[in-house]
Design a protein around this motif. Structure first.
Motif, short mmCIF file in Angstrom:
data_model
loop_
_atom_site.label_atom_id
_atom_site.label_comp_id
_atom_site.label_asym_id
_atom_site.label_seq_id
_atom_site.Cartn_x
_atom_site.Cartn_y
_atom_site.Cartn_z
N GLN A 195 58.24 -0.26 -18.54
CA GLN A 195 58.61 1.06 -19.05
C GLN A 195 60.11 1.17 -19.33
O GLN A 195 60.52 1.90 -20.24
N VAL A 196 60.92 0.43 -18.61
CA VAL A 196 62.37 0.44 -18.84
C VAL A 196 62.67 -0.05 -20.26
O VAL A 196 63.52 0.49 -20.96
N VAL A 234 60.52 0.01 -22.84
CA VAL A 234 60.01 1.03 -23.77
C VAL A 234 61.01 2.18 -23.88
O VAL A 234 61.31 2.66 -24.98
N ASP A 235 61.54 2.62 -22.74
CA ASP A 235 62.51 3.72 -22.76
C ASP A 235 63.77 3.33 -23.55
O ASP A 235 64.30 4.14 -24.32
N ALA A 236 64.23 2.10 -23.35
CA ALA A 236 65.42 1.65 -24.10
C ALA A 236 65.14 1.60 -25.60
O ALA A 236 65.97 2.01 -26.41
N LEU A 237 63.95 1.13 -25.96
CA LEU A 237 63.59 1.07 -27.37
C LEU A 237 63.40 2.45 -27.98
O LEU A 237 63.63 2.65 -29.17
N SER A 244 60.66 -8.73 -23.21
CA SER A 244 59.64 -8.70 -22.16
C SER A 244 60.17 -9.17 -20.82
O SER A 244 59.69 -8.77 -19.77
N GLN A 245 61.18 -10.02 -20.86
CA GLN A 245 61.74 -10.57 -19.63
C GLN A 245 62.94 -9.79 -19.13
O GLN A 245 63.58 -10.19 -18.16
N CYS A 246 63.23 -8.65 -19.73
CA CYS A 246 64.40 -7.84 -19.39
C CYS A 246 64.06 -6.72 -18.43
O CYS A 246 64.31 -5.57 -18.72
N SER A 247 63.52 -7.03 -17.30
CA SER A 247 63.13 -5.95 -16.39
C SER A 247 64.26 -5.51 -15.47
O SER A 247 64.24 -4.42 -14.94
N THR A 250 71.46 -6.46 -25.04
CA THR A 250 71.58 -7.54 -26.01
C THR A 250 70.28 -7.71 -26.78
O THR A 250 70.29 -7.84 -28.01
N SER A 251 69.16 -7.71 -26.08
CA SER A 251 67.86 -7.88 -26.74
C SER A 251 67.54 -6.71 -27.66
O SER A 251 67.01 -6.91 -28.76
#
Length: 138
Positions: free
Chosen positions: A84-85, A87-90, A16-19, A27-28
């Motif tokens: 959204q970044v 979500v896109d990574a996931l 959540s803090q990876c904006s 890493t997350s």
């Protein structure tokens, strides 16, 4: 089981803090992948327990852990405040991970289906088609 969920919440907080930081995001995401792999492997490996009563209990606990994990995952990716970044990574890793749970039980299939539906509705359909078409199922 509670410790497992605490670890998952820690990963979600980190995501959540990876904006902004790509390295932190990678890493997350990797931590989440490892966590889901662990839960999946525990679900599958419980079949090797020798005694039948122990096997039934171990199977039930591992499936409950998997169900809780996927439910928490669905809630996390459904959060309107999630960047959204993230979500896109996931979206590039979750479909393959979730797909592995679909054959374990009907409940896991249903929640896995909801996760995939959420990703498809939230991310670029073109990207999701590419991700799903590139599954290596074997």
């Amino acid at each position: 089981m509670e410790l497992l969920m605490v670890n998952l919440e820690g990963i979600f907080n980190s995501l959540s803090q990876c904006s902004t930081g790509i390295e932190t995001l990678e890493t997350s995401v990797s931590e989440l992948v490892e966590f889901i792999d662990y839960v999946h492997n525990n679900t599958i490996l419980q079949e090797s327990v020798v005694e039948e009563k122990q096997q039934q209990l171990a199977n039930q606990v591992s499936k409950e852990n998997a169900l809780k994990t996927l439910n928490h995952l669905l809630a996390f990716i459904s959060s309107p405040s999630l960047n959204q970044v993230v979500v896109d990574a996931l979206s590039f890793v979750l479909p393959k991970l979730v797909f592995r749970f679909l054959s374990v039980s009907k409940e896991l299939f249903q929640i896995g289906e909801r996760i995939l539906d959420r990703l498809i509705s939230t991310c670029s359909p073109r990207d999701m088609l590419t991700v799903i078409c590139n599954f290596n199922l074997y």
